[in-house]
Design an enzyme around this catalytic site. Structure first.
Site, short mmCIF file in Angstrom:
data_model
loop_
_atom_site.label_atom_id
_atom_site.label_comp_id
_atom_site.label_asym_id
_atom_site.label_seq_id
_atom_site.Cartn_x
_atom_site.Cartn_y
_atom_site.Cartn_z
N ALA A 89 36.23 18.91 39.76
CA ALA A 89 37.05 19.78 40.62
C ALA A 89 37.20 19.12 41.98
O ALA A 89 36.36 18.32 42.40
CB ALA A 89 36.39 21.15 40.77
N SER A 90 38.29 19.50 42.67
CA SER A 90 38.55 18.92 43.98
C SER A 90 39.12 20.01 44.89
O SER A 90 40.08 20.69 44.53
CB SER A 90 39.55 17.77 43.87
OG SER A 90 39.85 17.23 45.13
N ALA A 91 38.50 20.17 46.06
CA ALA A 91 38.96 21.17 47.02
C ALA A 91 39.14 20.51 48.39
O ALA A 91 39.03 19.29 48.53
CB ALA A 91 37.96 22.32 47.10
N SER A 92 39.41 21.32 49.39
CA SER A 92 39.76 20.79 50.70
C SER A 92 38.61 20.10 51.40
O SER A 92 38.80 19.15 52.15
CB SER A 92 40.30 21.90 51.59
OG SER A 92 39.35 22.93 51.72
N GLN B 38 34.54 17.40 46.69
CA GLN B 38 34.86 17.35 45.27
C GLN B 38 33.58 17.17 44.48
O GLN B 38 32.55 16.77 45.02
CB GLN B 38 35.88 16.27 44.95
CG GLN B 38 35.43 14.84 45.08
CD GLN B 38 36.61 13.89 44.83
OE1 GLN B 38 37.76 14.16 45.20
NE2 GLN B 38 36.33 12.76 44.19
N VAL B 39 33.67 17.49 43.18
CA VAL B 39 32.47 17.58 42.33
C VAL B 39 32.62 16.67 41.12
O VAL B 39 33.68 16.62 40.49
CB VAL B 39 32.25 19.05 41.88
CG1 VAL B 39 31.07 19.14 40.93
CG2 VAL B 39 32.04 19.95 43.08
N ASP C 214 30.77 34.51 49.82
CA ASP C 214 31.98 33.84 49.35
C ASP C 214 32.11 34.04 47.84
O ASP C 214 32.33 33.09 47.09
CB ASP C 214 31.92 32.35 49.71
CG ASP C 214 33.29 31.67 49.63
OD1 ASP C 214 34.31 32.39 49.67
OD2 ASP C 214 33.34 30.44 49.54
#
Length: 536
Positions: free
Chosen positions: A125-128, A131-132, A281
């Site tokens: 996964a990739s976020a702002s 990433q993992v 969250d």
């Protein structure tokens, strides 16, 4: 403010006609003149919320995350805009795996081949912000490796400065700008995003949450591998769960959806009131459901960068507010807001009570199962805001978390009656709070603080008990048990008397109404209670 970035924002502002978010009648004359050429441009067919959402997406990941924060502030924004901002997705293209590997090796001081039996260079996964990647430790454990984006701190700081300038401009020039509190909102965002830039802090939060729910059937939190964790690298146990939004897969394994929804509510209240440490969250992307024992479903929580807690006073006032509100005791709600300091001491209680009644009565005409618990809380805070209620950061986090939990619960089980689950929990928590055993524990833990306050208790017991009408049955019950137990022995009886005095004192303490002057008699009464408590 960097010039190039300023021009980018201006271009996006014009493309999506964000000037239309501000009603024309409320624009200052100078702003009307400045924007008058825009009348020649065709108006967008998109709704105002959709235009704002698309503008934030085009401006980049930091603005996307800011929009996500705004989506949790229905006390500040109209409902249609909040609904659109809820659709913002924090998904961005991954950065090159070579950079990711270099960051891991620099942080951990060894090559990935030496650190892991296997490391998948394609991100999960990739976020702002990060990433993992999946990996396998040399000892055989399946793990995930979370890595902060290179240079993300500089990018975030630049955009935060830019947002601060915009916020100050709005507060100064836009009608109602001060009411919207844009500077405070941006500062709140700064604290939130900075918390996500320290993966050691996230790991510590996860460890604490895991400890709180050790051996619990309600919630599982992945193990942190501390030997592989640094500020920009975090290694966690890889979990095997079903995304909580994958209703089809949950139903396919015959999950008890009603129990799953109710357990989500129970987890929230346990975190807020029993542990005083809550995952703040809990959006659907961070929640999974274990594949084990679907008839007794267990949640799995990840991404613990943002957590919240309340003071003991805020816990108490929040619980009593919720209980009083659902009993439609609006006078009590108004008084509690004043006592807690959430609104000013000189707030006219009668007017405040009338405003709360006007907001809540239409809501409570519906069956309890159809009432949004979170929306009632938001309506309450919106009303208090009109009476100059200051922004309470801890309550904003709580409100956001409750919105996520309730929305998720109703998605899993539309008939969810959140109040049916919450009410007995709050009643039980309030009873336990005034139990002598709890009070003795508080004295042991906060001894000096209690001793400072103890001499003042007798002066305010009666007024505090009068205000604590919802606790009267519990105190009466304790008193009845005292009367029934006199035959069990003088020492035991005296200790129980001391316990009741301390229980009353706990209520008095929570009311925060301290007498202006102390007398010798108050010291004598306080000492007497301690003597009774310690009587052999």
């Amino acid at each position: 403010m960097p010039v190039a970035r300023s021009f980018t924002i201006a271009r996006v502002f014009l493309r999506y006609r964000l000037d239309q978010l501000l009603p024309a009648a409320r624009r200052p004359l100078w702003l009307r003149g400045l924007l008058s050429p825009l009348k020649l441009m065709p108006e967008s067919r998109l709704s105002r919320g959709a235009r704002l959402r698309r503008a934030l997406e085009e401006l980049g990941p930091i603005f996307v995350k800011f929009g996500q924060l705004l989506s949790t502030r229905p006390d500040l924004l109209p409902a249609d805009i909040v609904e659109e901002l809820d659709r913002l997705q924090d998904k961005v293209p991954p950065f090159p795996s070579e950079e990711c590997v270099a960051l891991i090796e620099q942080a951990l001081g060894a090559s990935v081949d030496e650190l892991f039996a296997d490391f998948d260079r394609a991100p999960l996964a990739s976020a702002s912000v990060a990433q993992v990647h999946s990996a396998v430790l040399l000892s055989g454990e399946q793990v995930v490796v979370k890595v902060l984006r290179p240079g993300i701190e500089k990018i975030i700081e630049q955009d935060l400065r830019l947002l601060a300038v915009i916020a100050r401009w709005i507060e100064r020039w836009v009608p109602d700008g001060r009411r919207l509190r844009p500077v405070e909102v941006v500062e709140d965002y700064r604290h939130t995003i900075e918390g996500e830039l320290d993966l050691v802090r996230e790991a510590a939060n996860g460890t604490q949450l895991k400890r709180n729910f050790a051996n619990s059937p309600l919630l599982y939190v992945p193990e942190v591998y501390w030997d592989y964790t640094r500020q920009n690298v975090l290694v966690l146990e890889r979990i095997d769960g079903i995304p909580v939004t994958d209703i089809a897969q949950l139903r396919a394994q015959n999950t008890d959806m009603k129990l799953l929804a109710e357990r989500g509510v129970e987890i929230f209240f346990k975190q807020v009131f029993e542990h005083n440490f809550f995952h703040a969250d809990m959006h659907p992307g961070n929640i999974f459901v274990s594949r084990k024992h679907p008839q007794r479903p267990q949640y799995i929580a990840i991404d613990t960068a943002i957590v919240g807690s309340l003071s003991r006073e805020d816990q108490y006032y929040l619980a009593r507010n919720l209980l009083a509100m659902f009993r439609r005791d609006y006078r009590m709600v108004a008084e509690l807001h004043v006592q807690s300091g959430w609104v000013r001491r000189d707030t006219p209680v009668n007017s405040f009570e009338a405003a709360i009644r006007a907001v809540c009565e239409p809501i409570f005409e519906k069956p309890l199962g159809e009432i949004s618990f979170a929306r009632v809380l938001i309506s309450l805070f919106q009303t208090a805001r009109r009476f100059d209620m200051a922004v309470q950061p801890q309550l904003v986090l709580l409100q956001k978390t409750l919105l996520n939990i309730e929305g998720l619960g109703r998605q899993l089980y539309p008939q969810l009656d959140l109040w049916k689950t919450a009410h007995p929990f709050l009643e039980r928590w309030m009873r336990e709070r005034i139990h002598p055993r709890t009070i003795i524990g508080e004295i042991k833990r906060y001894g000096p603080e209690w001793l400072e306050k103890f001499p003042q208790l007798p002066q305010m017991v009666f007024s505090s008990l009068e205000q604590s009408r919802d606790l009267a049955p519990q105190l009466q019950s304790i008193g009845d048990k005292l009367a029934q137990s006199q035959h069990r022995g003088r020492g035991q009886y005296l200790r129980r008397v001391a316990g009741v005095l301390l229980a009353a004192g706990a209520v008095a303490l929570a009311s925060s109404q301290w007498a202006a002057h102390l007398s010798t008699g108050t010291w004598v009464m306080g000492a007497a209670a301690l003597v009774l408590l310690l009587w052999p």
